[in-house]
Design an enzyme around this catalytic site. Structure first.
Site, short mmCIF file in Angstrom:
data_model
loop_
_atom_site.label_atom_id
_atom_site.label_comp_id
_atom_site.label_asym_id
_atom_site.label_seq_id
_atom_site.Cartn_x
_atom_site.Cartn_y
_atom_site.Cartn_z
N GLU A 426 0.83 -1.21 0.00
CA GLU A 426 0.00 0.00 0.00
C GLU A 426 0.86 1.26 0.00
O GLU A 426 0.50 2.25 -0.63
CB GLU A 426 -0.95 0.01 1.20
CG GLU A 426 -2.00 -1.11 1.18
CD GLU A 426 -2.85 -1.12 -0.09
OE1 GLU A 426 -3.05 -0.05 -0.68
OE2 GLU A 426 -3.29 -2.21 -0.49
N HIS A 429 1.82 1.96 -3.61
CA HIS A 429 0.77 2.67 -4.35
C HIS A 429 0.75 4.15 -3.96
O HIS A 429 0.73 5.03 -4.81
CB HIS A 429 -0.62 2.13 -3.95
CG HIS A 429 -0.98 0.82 -4.56
ND1 HIS A 429 -0.85 0.56 -5.90
CD2 HIS A 429 -1.53 -0.28 -4.01
CE1 HIS A 429 -1.29 -0.67 -6.13
NE2 HIS A 429 -1.70 -1.21 -5.00
ZN ZN Z 1 -2.64 -3.15 -4.75
#
Ligand code: ZN
Ligand code: ADP
Length: 604
Positions: A426, A429
């Site tokens: 995460e 991202h």
């Molecule tokens: Zn992902």
């Protein structure tokens, strides 16, 4: 007495009634069975009796002979193919007749069967008829068609929003509902269209029911509660009539809340069940849709809240505007929420002042609200057994193992390795989205809290906004979509399967760029359309497209990888912060990483 027996309403009683009827009919057939007291003779025995003149009447039906002896006993025997029997019977003056074996079905049994059917019909009819006569208390057997909803009067609802710890976003969304229920006139005046239904989405035990009750508690209005599975009965039509009754009752008590737990039990896509027996469910669903369309919200402020963990299986008709058009996520609690939930439940327990609930919260990632309530309860039991004055950390530890053991069977709390992997994923991202301000959606929050059924990795990647994106923005989106996997690769040097969804989003975007928006120089400004699964372009063009999609994706991948490698320090800081806090909002992240917020982020 008889009435009492049937007092607790519901079809369970119908089952009892039917069983009693069947049972007594069966007994009756035993009592009046004409074969009762019939003796079975051997054929030789029978012949001997005939010869001795002991038989009075005989009826031959195929190979079977039944009759009575002179002294009134009934008998039967099976006859071998013996042609001489007629002569013998005639010679010894036995009254005899021949019955057609086909029609020789026991008349009694037919009669009983028919009367049984009639009886069943009568019972059924009576049940249906008298459903109108039942009073609201449900103290009547004839409540088949009545909804099985439980109604709670405002005075009995203790829950308020303060009873629900965490779940800030859900509570915020539900505030509107409360306000509407409290002041319907305010909305009526301007003719505002207010939501009739909201869907509470989240794994079991995270407080969906609690939230719904709290809405009723805050609005000080009655609360009707029913489970989706309560609508479904063996008898066709019952579910639909329950829905009708429920809404009729609710309208009488408006303003009020209807809470339907496990709505997926009735709300699945129509025609999607196994086998054919879904008529009942479909009828129920159709009735629910009709009821939701049918009421004028401003006149009878009835708000329907429904809970599910499977929004994906719901019939899309349920989600249309005017029905369950609001979706409220009720996720697993993050670190801060867990501490708050623990506090709420530790409130009425004697707790060792040394006990640090924050520490407990830290040690319980993946626990639902119910698990945490259970944890406190188990710890209290353990402490009581040991005759302690208060609950200590030691008790919590023991209780935690116990709760975890039970949890393992149902859901799997993330292992430490998985959490770490998720945190870096995460963070990957998020970091790319921060470093590439061109990505359309501004970062709002990042979380490693499991969501929905997939208890593994969360994908906080948003859907790309399809409208008004330019090439730059689309490329940026692809990079950030790939960022999750790249971070895993950089940090752990392994490739896991958790990023499948990201790849779908990335590939779809690149393919759109090439095939729909003419953004590839190589393939030119042409639309390469795909109709009903078949390509309308040649094999060679298909190859060109695939090559181009791969080229662009690879370029994005390399780009994103370099960005993350160059910012490895930030990646680590962010991932570790996520591991600690589980959910972080954009502002916290900017501060943590020392990045200036994007202009449009300040708006949030
Ligand atoms: Zn992902
Ligand atoms: P769901 O309907 O989502 O399955 P419930 O509302 O029935 O979950 O929650 C079960 C129990 O767990 C509640 O009665 C409460 O004791 C506890 N609980 C769950 N979430 C919370 C929360 N956010 N705050 C306080 N207690 C909670």
């Amino acid at each position: 007495m008889k009435k009492n027996m049937f007092n607790s309403s519901g079809p369970r009683n119908l089952v009892i009634v039917v069983l009693v009827i069947v049972g007594s009919l069966w007994l009756l057939t035993k009592v009046v069975d004409p074969k009762r007291n019939t003796e079975e003779y051997k054929y030789s025995q029978f012949l001997e009796m005939v010869e001795k003149g002991g038989i009075k009447v005989a009826t031959v039906s195929g190979p079977l002979i039944v009759g009575t002896t002179k002294d009134g006993k009934r008998f039967e025997t099976i006859m071998p193919a013996d042609q001489g029997v007629w002569e013998k019977l005639a010679k010894n003056k036995v009254e005899f007749s021949v019955a057609n074996p086909q029609t020789d079905i026991n008349v009694w049994q037919i009669l009983l069967f028919v009367s049984f059917l009639i009886g069943l019909l009568i019972v059924w009819y009576v049940f249906r008829q008298s459903k109108g006569g039942a009073s609201g208390s449900g103290s009547n057997v004839f409540t088949m068609g009545k909804s099985r909803a439980k109604m709670f009067l405002p005075s009995t609802i203790k829950e308020k929003f303060t009873s629900v710890a965490g779940a800030t976003e859900a509570k915020e969304e539900l505030l509107d509902v409360v306000d509407f229920l409290k002041n319907p006139e305010k909305y009526k005046r301007l003719g505002a269209k207010i939501t009739r239904g909201a869907l509470l989405v989240g794994a079991p035990g995270n407080g969906k029911t609690l939230l719904a009750r709290a809405v009723a508690g805050e609005a000080n209005c009655p609360f009707f509660s029913i489970s989706g599975s309560d609508f479904i009965e063996v008898f066709v039509g019952v579910g639909a009539s329950r829905v009708r009754d429920l809404f009729a009752q609710a309208r009488k008590h408006a303003p009020c809340i209807i809470f339907i737990d496990e709505i997926d039990a009735v709300g699945r896509h129509r025609g999607s069940g196994l086998g054919g027996g879904n008529d009942e469910r479909e009828q129920t669903l159709n009735q629910l849709l009709t009821e939701m369309d049918g009421f004028e919200t401003s006149k009878d402020p009835v708000i329907v809240l429904a809970a599910t963990n499977r929004p994906d299986v719901l019939d899309s008709a349920l989600l249309r505007p005017g029905r369950f058009d609001r979706r409220i996520e009720v996720p697993y609690p993050d670190l801060v929420s867990r501490e708050q939930i623990l506090k709420v439940h530790a409130g009425n327990v004697q707790i060792d002042p040394e006990l640090d609930l924050k520490k407990v919260a830290r040690g319980t990632p993946g626990f639902s609200g119910a698990d945490l309530a259970n944890l406190i309860n188990e710890a209290t039991i353990i402490a009581s057994k040991k005759n302690q004055q208060m609950v200590t950390m030691q008790d919590i530890e023991e209780a935690r193992d116990k709760v975890l053991l039970g949890k393992e069977l149902k859901t799997i709390a993330l292992s430490e390795d998985e959490r770490k992997m998720t945190a870096f994923h995460e963070a990957g991202h998020a970091l790319i989205r921060l470093l590439l301000p061109k990505v359309m959606d501004p970062l709002h929050k990042v979380t490693i809290i499991p969501r929905g059924r997939s208890l593994g990795v969360t994908h906080s990647m948003p859907e790309r906004e399809k409208y008004s994106s330019n090439k730059e923005e689309m490329l940026a989106f692809v990079r950030s979509a790939l960022g999750g996997r790249i971070a895993e690769e950089i940090v752990f040097n392994t490739i896991a399967t958790g990023a499948g969804d990201d790849f779908v989003k990335a590939t779809d975007t690149v393919r759109d760029m090439v095939c729909r928006y003419g953004m590839s120089e190589k393939l030119g400004p042409i639309v390469y359309s795909q109709q009903q699964g078949g390509f309308v372009y040649s094999q060679e063009t298909a190859k060109l497209i695939d090559d181009e999609v791969l080229r662009i994706t690879n370029a994005c991948y390399a780009d994103a990888k370099k960005m993350l490698e160059d910012n490895r320090d930030k990646l680590d800081v962010l991932a570790n912060a996520l591991l600690e806090k589980e959910t972080m909002y954009a502002s916290e992240i900017y501060e943590l990483l020392g990045i200036a917020p994007r202009e449009d982020h300040k708006l949030i």
